[in-house]
Design a protein around this motif. Structure first.
Motif, PDB file in Angstrom:
ATOM      1  N   ALA A  89       0.867  -1.368  -0.160  1.00 40.32           N
ATOM      2  CA  ALA A  89      -0.007  -0.212   0.377  1.00 40.32           C
ATOM      3  C   ALA A  89       0.584   1.179  -0.435  1.00 40.32           C
ATOM      4  O   ALA A  89       0.985   2.260  -1.075  1.00 40.32           O
ATOM      5  CB  ALA A  89      -1.260   0.039   1.216  1.00 40.32           C
ATOM      6  N   GLY A  90       1.995   1.119   0.922  1.00 39.46           N
ATOM      7  CA  GLY A  90       2.793   2.785   0.599  1.00 39.46           C
ATOM      8  C   GLY A  90       3.185   2.900  -0.750  1.00 39.46           C
ATOM      9  O   GLY A  90       3.652   3.694  -1.004  1.00 39.46           O
ATOM     10  N   VAL A  91       4.104   1.487  -1.194  1.00 40.57           N
ATOM     11  CA  VAL A  91       4.904   1.280  -2.077  1.00 40.57           C
ATOM     12  C   VAL A  91       3.832   2.038  -3.327  1.00 40.57           C
ATOM     13  O   VAL A  91       3.802   3.343  -3.817  1.00 40.57           O
ATOM     14  CB  VAL A  91       5.209   0.479  -2.856  1.00 40.57           C
ATOM     15  CG1 VAL A  91       5.653   0.500  -4.035  1.00 40.57           C
ATOM     16  CG2 VAL A  91       6.805   0.481  -1.662  1.00 40.57           C
ATOM     17  N   LEU A  92       2.916   1.513  -3.382  1.00 39.18           N
ATOM     18  CA  LEU A  92       1.582   1.714  -4.060  1.00 39.18           C
ATOM     19  C   LEU A  92       1.124   3.304  -3.961  1.00 39.18           C
ATOM     20  O   LEU A  92       0.827   4.312  -5.449  1.00 39.18           O
ATOM     21  CB  LEU A  92       0.606   0.730  -3.855  1.00 39.18           C
ATOM     22  CG  LEU A  92      -1.078   1.225  -5.430  1.00 39.18           C
ATOM     23  CD1 LEU A  92      -0.646   0.644  -7.094  1.00 39.18           C
ATOM     24  CD2 LEU A  92      -2.018   0.107  -5.086  1.00 39.18           C
ATOM     25  N   ALA A  93       0.597   4.028  -3.437  1.00 36.77           N
ATOM     26  CA  ALA A  93       0.394   5.297  -2.658  1.00 36.77           C
ATOM     27  C   ALA A  93       1.204   6.836  -3.343  1.00 36.77           C
ATOM     28  O   ALA A  93       1.099   7.410  -4.253  1.00 36.77           O
ATOM     29  CB  ALA A  93      -0.355   5.368  -1.533  1.00 36.77           C
ATOM     30  N   ILE A  94       2.792   6.102  -2.898  1.00 41.11           N
ATOM     31  CA  ILE A  94       4.197   6.993  -3.298  1.00 41.11           C
ATOM     32  C   ILE A  94       4.301   6.859  -4.362  1.00 41.11           C
ATOM     33  O   ILE A  94       4.308   8.213  -5.049  1.00 41.11           O
ATOM     34  CB  ILE A  94       4.934   6.679  -2.214  1.00 41.11           C
ATOM     35  CG1 ILE A  94       4.812   7.138  -0.627  1.00 41.11           C
ATOM     36  CG2 ILE A  94       6.482   7.259  -2.700  1.00 41.11           C
ATOM     37  CD1 ILE A  94       5.822   6.707   0.447  1.00 41.11           C
ATOM     38  N   GLY A  95       4.096   5.619  -5.083  1.00 40.70           N
ATOM     39  CA  GLY A  95       4.294   5.625  -6.151  1.00 40.70           C
ATOM     40  C   GLY A  95       3.285   6.032  -7.390  1.00 40.70           C
ATOM     41  O   GLY A  95       3.840   6.929  -8.324  1.00 40.70           O
ATOM     42  N   LEU A  96       2.187   6.349  -6.932  1.00 35.53           N
ATOM     43  CA  LEU A  96       0.730   6.908  -7.732  1.00 35.53           C
ATOM     44  C   LEU A  96       0.787   8.342  -7.715  1.00 35.53           C
ATOM     45  O   LEU A  96       0.590   8.743  -8.787  1.00 35.53           O
ATOM     46  CB  LEU A  96      -0.307   6.133  -7.724  1.00 35.53           C
ATOM     47  CG  LEU A  96      -0.580   4.755  -7.872  1.00 35.53           C
ATOM     48  CD1 LEU A  96      -1.970   3.998  -6.774  1.00 35.53           C
ATOM     49  CD2 LEU A  96      -1.266   4.509  -9.835  1.00 35.53           C
ATOM     50  N   ASN A  97       1.162   9.322  -6.714  1.00 31.00           N
ATOM     51  CA  ASN A  97       1.283  10.104  -6.238  1.00 31.00           C
ATOM     52  C   ASN A  97       2.381  10.511  -6.893  1.00 31.00           C
ATOM     53  O   ASN A  97       1.864  11.668  -7.590  1.00 31.00           O
ATOM     54  CB  ASN A  97       1.145  10.594  -4.863  1.00 31.00           C
ATOM     55  CG  ASN A  97       1.696  12.308  -4.716  1.00 31.00           C
ATOM     56  OD1 ASN A  97       2.935  12.388  -4.319  1.00 31.00           O
ATOM     57  ND2 ASN A  97      -0.092  12.312  -4.161  1.00 31.00           N
ATOM     58  N   TYR A  98       3.977  10.272  -7.147  1.00 34.41           N
ATOM     59  CA  TYR A  98       4.761  10.706  -7.492  1.00 34.41           C
ATOM     60  C   TYR A  98       5.067  10.507  -9.225  1.00 34.41           C
ATOM     61  O   TYR A  98       5.782  11.412 -10.001  1.00 34.41           O
ATOM     62  CB  TYR A  98       6.076  10.594  -6.417  1.00 34.41           C
ATOM     63  CG  TYR A  98       6.296  11.109  -5.965  1.00 34.41           C
ATOM     64  CD1 TYR A  98       6.769  12.529  -5.518  1.00 34.41           C
ATOM     65  CD2 TYR A  98       5.541  10.744  -4.443  1.00 34.41           C
ATOM     66  CE1 TYR A  98       6.979  13.405  -4.549  1.00 34.41           C
ATOM     67  CE2 TYR A  98       5.910  12.037  -3.336  1.00 34.41           C
ATOM     68  CZ  TYR A  98       6.420  12.703  -3.046  1.00 34.41           C
ATOM     69  OH  TYR A  98       6.411  13.841  -2.123  1.00 34.41           O
ATOM     70  N   GLY A  99       4.094   9.519  -9.455  1.00 31.98           N
ATOM     71  CA  GLY A  99       4.308   9.567 -11.202  1.00 31.98           C
ATOM     72  C   GLY A  99       3.107  10.535 -12.450  1.00 31.98           C
ATOM     73  O   GLY A  99       3.764  10.784 -13.111  1.00 31.98           O
ATOM     74  N   ALA A 100       2.263  10.603 -11.021  1.00 32.22           N
ATOM     75  CA  ALA A 100       1.159  12.018 -11.681  1.00 32.22           C
ATOM     76  C   ALA A 100       2.527  13.439 -12.125  1.00 32.22           C
ATOM     77  O   ALA A 100       2.472  13.893 -12.701  1.00 32.22           O
ATOM     78  CB  ALA A 100       0.197  12.390 -10.873  1.00 32.22           C
ATOM     79  N   TYR A 101       3.596  13.810 -10.648  1.00 26.67           N
ATOM     80  CA  TYR A 101       4.262  14.828 -10.666  1.00 26.67           C
ATOM     81  C   TYR A 101       4.974  14.030 -11.763  1.00 26.67           C
ATOM     82  O   TYR A 101       5.541  15.472 -13.033  1.00 26.67           O
ATOM     83  CB  TYR A 101       4.622  14.972  -9.298  1.00 26.67           C
ATOM     84  CG  TYR A 101       4.000  16.050  -8.864  1.00 26.67           C
ATOM     85  CD1 TYR A 101       3.758  17.061  -8.463  1.00 26.67           C
ATOM     86  CD2 TYR A 101       3.034  14.814  -7.455  1.00 26.67           C
ATOM     87  CE1 TYR A 101       2.555  17.079  -7.501  1.00 26.67           C
ATOM     88  CE2 TYR A 101       2.248  15.381  -6.142  1.00 26.67           C
ATOM     89  CZ  TYR A 101       1.939  16.961  -6.805  1.00 26.67           C
ATOM     90  OH  TYR A 101       1.103  17.505  -5.605  1.00 26.67           O
ATOM     91  N   CYS A 102       5.942  13.241 -11.958  1.00 27.71           N
ATOM     92  CA  CYS A 102       6.920  12.731 -12.705  1.00 27.71           C
ATOM     93  C   CYS A 102       6.491  13.192 -14.819  1.00 27.71           C
ATOM     94  O   CYS A 102       7.376  13.587 -15.013  1.00 27.71           O
ATOM     95  CB  CYS A 102       7.815  11.406 -12.317  1.00 27.71           C
ATOM     96  SG  CYS A 102       8.674  11.130 -11.433  1.00 27.71           S
ATOM     97  N   SER A 103       5.765  12.508 -14.903  1.00 31.97           N
ATOM     98  CA  SER A 103       4.409  12.527 -16.117  1.00 31.97           C
ATOM     99  C   SER A 103       4.812  14.093 -16.580  1.00 31.97           C
ATOM    100  O   SER A 103       4.532  14.553 -17.116  1.00 31.97           O
ATOM    101  CB  SER A 103       2.950  12.559 -16.621  1.00 31.97           C
ATOM    102  OG  SER A 103       1.474  13.039 -15.088  1.00 31.97           O
ATOM    103  N   GLU A 104       4.645  14.960 -15.864  1.00 29.10           N
ATOM    104  CA  GLU A 104       4.343  16.534 -15.941  1.00 29.10           C
ATOM    105  C   GLU A 104       5.689  16.842 -15.847  1.00 29.10           C
ATOM    106  O   GLU A 104       6.163  17.726 -17.382  1.00 29.10           O
ATOM    107  CB  GLU A 104       3.930  17.428 -14.835  1.00 29.10           C
ATOM    108  CG  GLU A 104       2.044  16.792 -14.948  1.00 29.10           C
ATOM    109  CD  GLU A 104       1.293  17.671 -16.504  1.00 29.10           C
ATOM    110  OE1 GLU A 104       1.695  19.010 -16.487  1.00 29.10           O
ATOM    111  OE2 GLU A 104       1.394  16.941 -17.008  1.00 29.10           O
ATOM    112  N   VAL A 105       6.908  16.391 -15.094  1.00 28.41           N
ATOM    113  CA  VAL A 105       7.862  16.789 -15.959  1.00 28.41           C
ATOM    114  C   VAL A 105       8.541  15.532 -17.288  1.00 28.41           C
ATOM    115  O   VAL A 105       8.998  16.557 -17.776  1.00 28.41           O
ATOM    116  CB  VAL A 105       9.198  16.268 -14.546  1.00 28.41           C
ATOM    117  CG1 VAL A 105      10.409  16.421 -15.014  1.00 28.41           C
ATOM    118  CG2 VAL A 105       9.224  17.101 -13.362  1.00 28.41           C
ATOM    119  N   VAL A 106       7.815  14.878 -17.436  1.00 29.26           N
ATOM    120  CA  VAL A 106       8.291  14.504 -18.369  1.00 29.26           C
ATOM    121  C   VAL A 106       7.822  14.881 -19.812  1.00 29.26           C
ATOM    122  O   VAL A 106       8.387  15.630 -20.749  1.00 29.26           O
ATOM    123  CB  VAL A 106       8.086  12.960 -18.683  1.00 29.26           C
ATOM    124  CG1 VAL A 106       7.942  11.874 -20.091  1.00 29.26           C
ATOM    125  CG2 VAL A 106       8.768  11.889 -18.105  1.00 29.26           C
TER     126      VAL A 106
END
Length: 218
Positions: A89-106
């Protein structure tokens, strides 16, 4: 009341919480980077449905609290029949959250590649996939590295939230030590030092990678 030395506190934190913090950071970072690239590219897709799905994911996870997302995944999903371990749950929540921010960087980095590069690729009769893989993404990667590095540092610091779902990371162990010894200053000072020690190589590594991929570029 047991009084612990600074060294004993340091060792207690390392033994009990360091492994979990590193595990969460490592797997969440991989998930965030993969999702960041996929959703960042999807955001620029010609297909409206793909853009819409990517946009919903990005806006939901950027527009809501990471702590609430963590609670929802760990506490709410079981009510729907989906049970996850605290680590997952911790990996999924943090990964999904920061994946959204990283997508805008990309997305931003790719869009900042000069249009002339795309025009030159078209003139060479390269397919869209060839343009992206051989020309656009390599140039965009150099531009996105600093921001991706910042996101990874923030991701590391956000792992302290997993203590809220009883995952025995560094912060959880620090809270236990503080509650049993009342050595508040020592415990949380050591916690700060350990997070700094973990984050420093990550920060330096990104800078070295940035310098490496920038060699020979103007």
């Amino acid at each position: 009341m047991e009084r612990l030395t600074t060294y004993e506190i340091f060792i207690s934190l390392i033994k009990a919480g360091l492994k979990v913090t590193i595990q969460v950071t490592f797997f969440a970072a991989i998930l965030a980077l993969v999702l960041g690239f996929i959703s960042g590219l999807a955001r620029m897709s010609r297909h409206r449905t793909i853009r819409f799905i990517s946009g919903v994911y990005i806006e939901v996870f950027r527009g809501t609290s990471l702590l609430v997302q963590l609670f929802w995944i760990y506490f709410a999903l079981p009510m729907m029949g989906i049970r996850l371990s605290a680590l997952t749950a911790g990996v999924l929540a943090i990964g999904l959250n920061y994946g959204a921010y990283c997508s805008e960087v990309v997305r931003s980095a790719i869009q900042n590649v000069p249009v002339g590069q795309t025009e030159a690729c078209i003139a060479l009769n390269m397919t869209k996939t060839q343009r992206m893989v051989k020309v656009i993404i390599p140039q965009a990667f150099v531009m996105m590295l600093p921001n991706l590095g910042n996101q990874l540092i923030e991701l590391l610091k956000s792992t302290s939230l997993v203590s809220m779902i009883t995952l025995t990371d560094l912060t959880y162990q620090a809270n236990i030590l503080n509650a049993t010894t009342f050595e508040t200053t020592k415990v949380y000072t050591m916690l700060l030092v350990i997070y700094f020690i973990i984050g420093l190589p990550l920060s330096k590594g990104v800078k070295l990678l940035e310098a490496k991929v920038s060699e020979g570029r103007v």
